[in-house]
Design a protein around this motif. Structure first.
Motif, mmCIF file in Angstrom:
data_model
loop_
_atom_site.group_PDB
_atom_site.id
_atom_site.type_symbol
_atom_site.label_atom_id
_atom_site.label_comp_id
_atom_site.label_asym_id
_atom_site.label_seq_id
_atom_site.Cartn_x
_atom_site.Cartn_y
_atom_site.Cartn_z
ATOM 1 N N TYR A 89 -3.392 5.541 3.514
ATOM 2 C CA TYR A 89 -3.974 6.560 2.639
ATOM 3 C C TYR A 89 -3.986 7.905 3.355
ATOM 4 O O TYR A 89 -3.594 8.936 2.793
ATOM 5 N N ALA A 90 -4.419 7.891 4.618
ATOM 6 C CA ALA A 90 -4.473 9.143 5.384
ATOM 7 C C ALA A 90 -3.074 9.675 5.677
ATOM 8 O O ALA A 90 -2.823 10.878 5.599
ATOM 9 N N ARG A 91 -2.144 8.788 6.020
ATOM 10 C CA ARG A 91 -0.783 9.234 6.337
ATOM 11 C C ARG A 91 -0.073 9.799 5.115
ATOM 12 O O ARG A 91 0.775 10.685 5.238
ATOM 13 N N ALA A 92 -0.405 9.293 3.931
ATOM 14 C CA ALA A 92 0.184 9.821 2.704
ATOM 15 C C ALA A 92 -0.443 11.149 2.310
ATOM 16 O O ALA A 92 0.008 11.786 1.358
ATOM 17 N N GLN A 93 -1.489 11.569 3.052
ATOM 18 C CA GLN A 93 -2.234 12.792 2.771
ATOM 19 C C GLN A 93 -2.798 12.775 1.351
ATOM 20 O O GLN A 93 -2.812 13.796 0.656
ATOM 21 N N ALA A 94 -3.239 11.618 0.908
ATOM 22 C CA ALA A 94 -3.849 11.498 -0.413
ATOM 23 C C ALA A 94 -5.134 12.329 -0.463
ATOM 24 O O ALA A 94 -5.752 12.592 0.572
ATOM 25 N N GLU A 132 -8.653 1.598 -11.185
ATOM 26 C CA GLU A 132 -7.858 0.772 -12.096
ATOM 27 C C GLU A 132 -6.876 -0.118 -11.342
ATOM 28 O O GLU A 132 -6.561 -1.230 -11.774
ATOM 29 N N ALA A 133 -6.390 0.364 -10.205
ATOM 30 C CA ALA A 133 -5.413 -0.392 -9.423
ATOM 31 C C ALA A 133 -6.066 -1.320 -8.399
ATOM 32 O O ALA A 133 -5.361 -2.043 -7.697
ATOM 33 N N GLY A 134 -7.388 -1.309 -8.317
ATOM 34 C CA GLY A 134 -8.074 -2.225 -7.412
ATOM 35 C C GLY A 134 -8.146 -1.784 -5.964
ATOM 36 O O GLY A 134 -8.374 -2.606 -5.079
ATOM 37 N N TRP A 135 -8.005 -0.491 -5.690
ATOM 38 C CA TRP A 135 -8.056 -0.012 -4.315
ATOM 39 C C TRP A 135 -9.455 0.441 -3.904
ATOM 40 O O TRP A 135 -9.646 0.891 -2.769
ATOM 41 N N ILE A 136 -10.426 0.350 -4.782
ATOM 42 C CA ILE A 136 -11.815 0.646 -4.428
ATOM 43 C C ILE A 136 -12.519 -0.675 -4.138
ATOM 44 O O ILE A 136 -12.316 -1.666 -4.831
ATOM 45 N N GLY A 137 -13.361 -0.690 -3.113
ATOM 46 C CA GLY A 137 -14.069 -1.920 -2.756
ATOM 47 C C GLY A 137 -13.135 -2.999 -2.258
ATOM 48 O O GLY A 137 -13.385 -4.186 -2.456
ATOM 49 N N LEU A 138 -12.087 -2.594 -1.589
ATOM 50 C CA LEU A 138 -11.041 -3.519 -1.178
ATOM 51 C C LEU A 138 -11.584 -4.690 -0.362
ATOM 52 O O LEU A 138 -11.165 -5.838 -0.535
ATOM 53 N N GLY A 139 -12.523 -4.423 0.525
ATOM 54 C CA GLY A 139 -13.055 -5.472 1.385
ATOM 55 C C GLY A 139 -14.245 -6.215 0.805
ATOM 56 O O GLY A 139 -14.758 -7.145 1.446
ATOM 57 N N TRP A 140 -14.714 -5.838 -0.388
ATOM 58 C CA TRP A 140 -15.835 -6.548 -0.996
ATOM 59 C C TRP A 140 -15.417 -7.964 -1.379
ATOM 60 O O TRP A 140 -14.236 -8.210 -1.676
ATOM 61 N N PRO A 141 -16.361 -8.898 -1.419
ATOM 62 C CA PRO A 141 -16.029 -10.256 -1.866
ATOM 63 C C PRO A 141 -15.513 -10.259 -3.304
ATOM 64 O O PRO A 141 -15.892 -9.406 -4.121
ATOM 65 N N ALA A 161 0.836 -1.205 0.000
ATOM 66 C CA ALA A 161 0.000 0.000 0.000
ATOM 67 C C ALA A 161 0.870 1.253 0.000
ATOM 68 O O ALA A 161 0.630 2.192 -0.783
ATOM 69 N N LYS A 162 1.876 1.290 0.859
ATOM 70 C CA LYS A 162 2.760 2.455 0.938
ATOM 71 C C LYS A 162 3.504 2.674 -0.377
ATOM 72 O O LYS A 162 3.642 3.807 -0.853
ATOM 73 N N ALA A 163 3.980 1.577 -0.969
ATOM 74 C CA ALA A 163 4.742 1.686 -2.213
ATOM 75 C C ALA A 163 3.852 2.201 -3.347
ATOM 76 O O ALA A 163 4.269 3.051 -4.152
ATOM 77 N N TRP A 164 2.618 1.699 -3.412
ATOM 78 C CA TRP A 164 1.709 2.145 -4.487
ATOM 79 C C TRP A 164 1.391 3.632 -4.332
ATOM 80 O O TRP A 164 1.407 4.387 -5.313
ATOM 81 N N LEU A 165 1.115 4.058 -3.127
ATOM 82 C CA LEU A 165 0.807 5.466 -2.896
ATOM 83 C C LEU A 165 1.994 6.355 -3.237
ATOM 84 O O LEU A 165 1.842 7.413 -3.860
ATOM 85 N N ALA A 166 3.195 5.936 -2.841
ATOM 86 C CA ALA A 166 4.389 6.734 -3.139
ATOM 87 C C ALA A 166 4.622 6.849 -4.642
ATOM 88 O O ALA A 166 5.029 7.904 -5.143
ATOM 89 N N GLU A 167 4.334 5.778 -5.370
ATOM 90 C CA GLU A 167 4.572 5.766 -6.812
ATOM 91 C C GLU A 167 3.523 6.559 -7.577
ATOM 92 O O GLU A 167 3.823 7.166 -8.616
ATOM 93 N N ASN A 168 2.302 6.577 -7.087
ATOM 94 C CA ASN A 168 1.206 7.160 -7.851
ATOM 95 C C ASN A 168 0.741 8.529 -7.364
ATOM 96 O O ASN A 168 0.096 9.266 -8.124
ATOM 97 N N LEU A 169 1.042 8.869 -6.124
ATOM 98 C CA LEU A 169 0.617 10.163 -5.595
ATOM 99 C C LEU A 169 1.640 11.222 -6.004
ATOM 100 O O LEU A 169 2.388 11.765 -5.187
ATOM 101 N N VAL A 170 1.661 11.493 -7.306
ATOM 102 C CA VAL A 170 2.641 12.411 -7.888
ATOM 103 C C VAL A 170 1.914 13.362 -8.842
ATOM 104 O O VAL A 170 0.717 13.226 -9.096
ATOM 105 N N GLY A 171 2.658 14.308 -9.399
ATOM 106 C CA GLY A 171 2.089 15.225 -10.386
ATOM 107 C C GLY A 171 0.923 16.011 -9.831
ATOM 108 O O GLY A 171 0.979 16.535 -8.711
#
Length: 394
Positions: free
Chosen positions: A88-93, A59-68, A19-29
């Motif tokens: 997500y909150a700590r990354a200030q997304a 697209e990355a599958g982070w929505i509905g994470l806990g859904w079946p 989770a941390k790696a994805w946020l760091a890579e994508n929370l740019v621009g």
């Protein structure tokens, strides 16, 4: 991203790293320009960018994470969902734009909807391109939701809806609304209510933004004048929508409240830094208020974790709402006291506010919306402690 479709078998340490790696890579621009923005009182900032960010999450599958998995989710454990919310909150997304769809309606359709309803609506939420709002509160039915007066009747192959909703968050940018309406004309209170899925883009729906004291217009009045929805877009049986509506509110006080607390932690850290910078941290009264806020935040987290361990919260969830609403309201006052006389001066002309000023103004509402403090105490007294109901003055 490297995550399997079903992430429930991934250990929590590995999951947190992903989770941390994805946020760091994508929370740019352009997304990085909105770090820490889009929260309460700040909802209109960068909305188009946040719409695009929602699709990136989808697209990355982070929505509905806990859904079946069978409903398009990843079957994440409660612990993994908490981890994602925290990181997500700590990354200030940026503030999310479809809390109502992902965290409220989606789980409700999984629990109560038909297969056709799930197939029709869940994919749009998961992609991040179909937004929802909540048609519950009315001028005479806020904390007392059972007083709903909006009515609906079946006319051939469609339901016809007439009435007014108010305090409808983000209605002006939503595609659909889940609406509680009375379908049994002779009914009262909890009986005779039904739960509908209603398209917003139609002639029978009028949206009037309500400008808030923060300067934004997140809230809206929504008028239904012979608005229609398809006959099969009722969730549950006609006249039995109260149970569906209450289950949805239970989902609202689930995982997402723990992410909210990480945001609270960030706000408190900011106030500690502010007090240290302007010298007020040496005041023993200020120090005590900061310590009390820290203790309250820890109690809030432990209670949230306890609630998650017990499954979907019942009436005991009112403990959490009552506590965090008052705690955050007090934090807003503390922010103004730490700022001092400068808190009375806007950041710019004619009404540009600082985030601390928005925090204070918005938190005036938090002991009211989602069920006022008085209602929460009644719920706890009557449904948890078993005390007699409050006397009816009539």
């Amino acid at each position: 991203m490297g995550l399997p479709v079903d992430v429930s078998t991934v250990d929590e340490e590995t999951f947190r790293g992903q989770a941390k790696a994805w946020l760091a890579e994508n929370l740019v621009g352009e997304y990085a320009t909105l770090k820490g923005r889009g929260g309460p009182g700040d909802e209109e900032v960068g909305f188009e960018i946040r719409e695009r960010w929602e699709r990136v999450l989808g697209e990355a599958g982070w929505i509905g994470l806990g859904w079946p998995v069978e409903h398009g989710g990843r079957n994440a454990t409660v612990g993994q969902q908490i981890i994602w919310a925290e990181e997500y909150a700590r990354a200030q997304a940026p503030g999310r734009v479809n809390h109502m769809g992902e965290n409220l309606l989606g789980p409700t359709l999984i629990a109560h909807g038909t297969e056709a309803q799930r197939e029709r609506f869940l994919p749009g939420i998961l992609r991040g391109d179909e937004r929802w709002c909540q048609g519950y509160s009315e001028p005479d039915a806020g904390s007392d939701l059972a007083n709903v007066k909006t009515r609906a009747f079946l006319d051939g192959d469609q339901w016809v809806i007439n009435g007014q909703k108010v305090w409808t968050s983000l209605a002006h940018v939503s595609h659909w609304c889940f609406v509680v309406a009375r379908t049994d004309p002779g009914s009262s209170r909890h009986k005779g209510l039904s739960f509908f899925l209603v398209p917003m883009d139609q002639a029978g729906v009028e949206i009037r933004p309500i400008i808030q004291i923060t300067g934004g217009g997140e809230f809206n009045e929504v008028f239904f004048s012979d608005a229609t929805t398809e006959a099969d877009l009722i969730v549950g049986e006609p006249g039995k929508g109260w149970g569906v509506a209450m289950d949805l509110l239970a989902f609202e006080r689930g995982i997402s409240t723990l992410a909210q607390q990480v945001g609270f932690e960030r706000e408190l850290d900011h106030l500690v830094s502010l007090a240290q910078a302007n010298g007020r941290a040496t005041d023993p009264v200020v120090r005590q208020r900061l310590v009390d806020a820290h203790i309250g935040l820890q109690l809030m987290r432990w209670n949230g974790l306890r609630s998650m361990g017990a499954g979907v919260p019942g009436p005991e969830a009112s403990i959490s709402k009552l506590f965090w609403g008052q705690w955050h309201s007090d934090l807003g006052e503390l922010a103004m006291d730490l700022t001092g006389p400068e808190a009375m001066i806007a950041e710019g002309f004619p009404y540009e506010l600082t985030l601390d000023q928005k925090l204070f103004l918005f938190t005036r509402s938090e002991t009211i919306y989602g069920g006022s403090n008085e209602i929460q105490r009644n719920v706890l007294g009557e449904r948890v402690l078993g005390l007699p109901k409050e006397p009816n003055p009539s």
